[in-house]
Motif scaffolding. Sequence first.
Motif, PDB file in Angstrom:
ATOM      1  N   ILE A   1       0.858  -1.194   0.000  1.00 29.64           N
ATOM      2  CA  ILE A   1       0.000   0.000   0.000  1.00 29.64           C
ATOM      3  C   ILE A   1       0.889   1.238   0.000  1.00 29.64           C
ATOM      4  O   ILE A   1       2.006   1.209   0.524  1.00 29.64           O
ATOM      5  N   PRO A   2       0.404   2.324  -0.584  1.00 28.07           N
ATOM      6  CA  PRO A   2       1.199   3.555  -0.616  1.00 28.07           C
ATOM      7  C   PRO A   2       1.374   4.150   0.780  1.00 28.07           C
ATOM      8  O   PRO A   2       0.516   3.985   1.658  1.00 28.07           O
ATOM      9  N   ALA A   3       2.467   4.840   0.972  1.00 31.44           N
ATOM     10  CA  ALA A   3       2.776   5.447   2.269  1.00 31.44           C
ATOM     11  C   ALA A   3       1.685   6.428   2.697  1.00 31.44           C
ATOM     12  O   ALA A   3       1.324   6.471   3.880  1.00 31.44           O
ATOM     13  N   GLU A   4       1.155   7.195   1.766  1.00 34.40           N
ATOM     14  CA  GLU A   4       0.118   8.178   2.113  1.00 34.40           C
ATOM     15  C   GLU A   4      -1.143   7.484   2.615  1.00 34.40           C
ATOM     16  O   GLU A   4      -1.764   7.921   3.584  1.00 34.40           O
ATOM     17  N   TYR A   5      -1.524   6.395   1.971  1.00 34.56           N
ATOM     18  CA  TYR A   5      -2.695   5.639   2.418  1.00 34.56           C
ATOM     19  C   TYR A   5      -2.443   5.058   3.811  1.00 34.56           C
ATOM     20  O   TYR A   5      -3.317   5.108   4.675  1.00 34.56           O
ATOM     21  N   ALA A   6      -1.245   4.532   4.015  1.00 37.32           N
ATOM     22  CA  ALA A   6      -0.893   3.984   5.331  1.00 37.32           C
ATOM     23  C   ALA A   6      -0.962   5.077   6.390  1.00 37.32           C
ATOM     24  O   ALA A   6      -1.510   4.865   7.479  1.00 37.32           O
ATOM     25  N   ARG A   7      -0.418   6.247   6.078  1.00 37.89           N
ATOM     26  CA  ARG A   7      -0.434   7.355   7.033  1.00 37.89           C
ATOM     27  C   ARG A   7      -1.869   7.736   7.400  1.00 37.89           C
ATOM     28  O   ARG A   7      -2.203   7.888   8.572  1.00 37.89           O
ATOM     29  N   GLN A   8      -2.716   7.884   6.395  1.00 40.15           N
ATOM     30  CA  GLN A   8      -4.107   8.273   6.645  1.00 40.15           C
ATOM     31  C   GLN A   8      -4.838   7.214   7.469  1.00 40.15           C
ATOM     32  O   GLN A   8      -5.600   7.539   8.379  1.00 40.15           O
ATOM     33  N   THR A   9      -4.618   5.960   7.146  1.00 40.89           N
ATOM     34  CA  THR A   9      -5.276   4.877   7.872  1.00 40.89           C
ATOM     35  C   THR A   9      -4.801   4.812   9.316  1.00 40.89           C
ATOM     36  O   THR A   9      -5.602   4.650  10.242  1.00 40.89           O
ATOM     37  N   LEU A  10      -3.485   4.981   9.520  1.00 42.04           N
ATOM     38  CA  LEU A  10      -2.947   4.959  10.881  1.00 42.04           C
ATOM     39  C   LEU A  10      -3.437   6.148  11.700  1.00 42.04           C
ATOM     40  O   LEU A  10      -3.706   6.015  12.894  1.00 42.04           O
ATOM     41  N   GLU A  11      -3.589   7.303  11.061  1.00 45.52           N
ATOM     42  CA  GLU A  11      -4.155   8.468  11.763  1.00 45.52           C
ATOM     43  C   GLU A  11      -5.601   8.202  12.161  1.00 45.52           C
ATOM     44  O   GLU A  11      -6.019   8.520  13.283  1.00 45.52           O
ATOM     45  N   ALA A  12      -6.381   7.625  11.245  1.00 47.07           N
ATOM     46  CA  ALA A  12      -7.781   7.299  11.547  1.00 47.07           C
ATOM     47  C   ALA A  12      -7.854   6.268  12.679  1.00 47.07           C
ATOM     48  O   ALA A  12      -8.697   6.377  13.573  1.00 47.07           O
ATOM     49  N   ALA A  13      -6.943   5.307  12.648  1.00 42.79           N
ATOM     50  CA  ALA A  13      -6.920   4.286  13.701  1.00 42.79           C
ATOM     51  C   ALA A  13      -6.574   4.905  15.049  1.00 42.79           C
ATOM     52  O   ALA A  13      -7.188   4.575  16.064  1.00 42.79           O
ATOM     53  N   ALA A  14      -5.601   5.812  15.057  1.00 40.83           N
ATOM     54  CA  ALA A  14      -5.226   6.472  16.313  1.00 40.83           C
ATOM     55  C   ALA A  14      -6.395   7.277  16.866  1.00 40.83           C
ATOM     56  O   ALA A  14      -6.680   7.239  18.072  1.00 40.83           O
ATOM     57  N   GLN A  15      -7.099   7.970  15.989  1.00 40.54           N
ATOM     58  CA  GLN A  15      -8.254   8.758  16.424  1.00 40.54           C
ATOM     59  C   GLN A  15      -9.373   7.848  16.916  1.00 40.54           C
ATOM     60  O   GLN A  15      -9.979   8.098  17.959  1.00 40.54           O
ATOM     61  N   GLY A  16      -9.655   6.788  16.177  1.00 33.99           N
ATOM     62  CA  GLY A  16     -10.702   5.852  16.577  1.00 33.99           C
ATOM     63  C   GLY A  16     -10.392   5.178  17.902  1.00 33.99           C
ATOM     64  O   GLY A  16     -11.272   5.015  18.753  1.00 33.99           O
ATOM     65  N   LEU A  17      -9.141   4.818  18.089  1.00 32.50           N
ATOM     66  CA  LEU A  17      -8.721   4.192  19.342  1.00 32.50           C
ATOM     67  C   LEU A  17      -8.856   5.171  20.505  1.00 32.50           C
ATOM     68  O   LEU A  17      -9.344   4.807  21.574  1.00 32.50           O
ATOM     69  N   ALA A  18      -8.451   6.416  20.286  1.00 31.01           N
ATOM     70  CA  ALA A  18      -8.578   7.436  21.334  1.00 31.01           C
ATOM     71  C   ALA A  18     -10.047   7.667  21.692  1.00 31.01           C
ATOM     72  O   ALA A  18     -10.397   7.790  22.881  1.00 31.01           O
ATOM     73  N   GLU A  19     -10.915   7.705  20.687  1.00 31.25           N
ATOM     74  CA  GLU A  19     -12.353   7.910  20.937  1.00 31.25           C
ATOM     75  C   GLU A  19     -12.942   6.728  21.705  1.00 31.25           C
ATOM     76  O   GLU A  19     -13.744   6.916  22.624  1.00 31.25           O
ATOM     77  N   ALA A  20     -12.555   5.524  21.327  1.00 28.80           N
ATOM     78  CA  ALA A  20     -13.063   4.341  22.025  1.00 28.80           C
ATOM     79  C   ALA A  20     -12.597   4.334  23.479  1.00 28.80           C
ATOM     80  O   ALA A  20     -13.375   4.027  24.388  1.00 28.80           O
ATOM     81  N   ARG A  21     -11.357   4.696  23.699  1.00 28.11           N
ATOM     82  CA  ARG A  21     -10.831   4.727  25.067  1.00 28.11           C
ATOM     83  C   ARG A  21     -11.501   5.825  25.890  1.00 28.11           C
ATOM     84  O   ARG A  21     -11.782   5.624  27.073  1.00 28.11           O
ATOM     85  N   ALA A  22     -11.758   6.972  25.268  1.00 32.19           N
ATOM     86  CA  ALA A  22     -12.455   8.058  25.982  1.00 32.19           C
ATOM     87  C   ALA A  22     -13.868   7.628  26.322  1.00 32.19           C
ATOM     88  O   ALA A  22     -14.348   7.892  27.445  1.00 32.19           O
ATOM     89  N   SER A  23     -14.548   6.960  25.403  1.00 29.92           N
ATOM     90  CA  SER A  23     -15.904   6.472  25.686  1.00 29.92           C
ATOM     91  C   SER A  23     -15.878   5.442  26.800  1.00 29.92           C
ATOM     92  O   SER A  23     -16.760   5.428  27.658  1.00 29.92           O
ATOM     93  N   ALA A  24     -14.888   4.570  26.800  1.00 34.48           N
ATOM     94  CA  ALA A  24     -14.768   3.547  27.846  1.00 34.48           C
ATOM     95  C   ALA A  24     -14.516   4.216  29.206  1.00 34.48           C
ATOM     96  O   ALA A  24     -15.065   3.786  30.230  1.00 34.48           O
ATOM     97  N   ALA A  25     -13.709   5.273  29.222  1.00 33.12           N
ATOM     98  CA  ALA A  25     -13.431   5.985  30.476  1.00 33.12           C
ATOM     99  C   ALA A  25     -14.699   6.629  31.014  1.00 33.12           C
ATOM    100  O   ALA A  25     -14.972   6.588  32.217  1.00 33.12           O
ATOM    101  N   LYS A  26     -15.512   7.224  30.134  1.00 34.22           N
ATOM    102  CA  LYS A  26     -16.770   7.834  30.555  1.00 34.22           C
ATOM    103  C   LYS A  26     -17.731   6.768  31.089  1.00 34.22           C
ATOM    104  O   LYS A  26     -18.449   7.001  32.053  1.00 34.22           O
ATOM    105  N   LEU A  27     -17.725   5.630  30.443  1.00 33.44           N
ATOM    106  CA  LEU A  27     -18.607   4.542  30.834  1.00 33.44           C
ATOM    107  C   LEU A  27     -18.273   4.026  32.237  1.00 33.44           C
ATOM    108  O   LEU A  27     -19.155   3.659  32.992  1.00 33.44           O
ATOM    109  N   SER A  28     -16.994   4.025  32.576  1.00 34.00           N
ATOM    110  CA  SER A  28     -16.572   3.478  33.858  1.00 34.00           C
ATOM    111  C   SER A  28     -16.731   4.463  35.009  1.00 34.00           C
ATOM    112  O   SER A  28     -16.524   4.103  36.152  1.00 34.00           O
ATOM    113  N   GLN A  29     -17.107   5.685  34.704  1.00 34.56           N
ATOM    114  CA  GLN A  29     -17.284   6.690  35.773  1.00 34.56           C
ATOM    115  C   GLN A  29     -18.604   6.518  36.485  1.00 34.56           C
ATOM    116  O   GLN A  29     -19.571   6.116  36.047  1.00 34.56           O
TER     117      GLN A  29
END
Length: 97
Positions: free
Chosen positions: A69-97
Amino acid sequence: MVPSLCSEPALIVQVRRLRSLATVLPISLLLLAACGGSAKEQARKLHQTEESWKATTRLTTELWKQGAIPAEYARQTLEAAAQGLAEARASAAKLSQ
């Protein structure tokens, strides 16, 4: 015989799967946040979302290192994954409060 990850048909399948995940997962996370359900069920779904983003990251990195896969596609996908992971973790933190 099982095709290796390096064979062309297998790479095409993996790239298609990766593109699909990069599109579907953010939408799934938003739907999860909007839907009710028990705290246990929400926690389970958030865990699944986190694991899916981790798998997306691993697959993207592997395919990029192989030059599949092209580097640009990899970069975009990894950025989306980092954002999605951060959102999931933030939602999990709110859920546990």
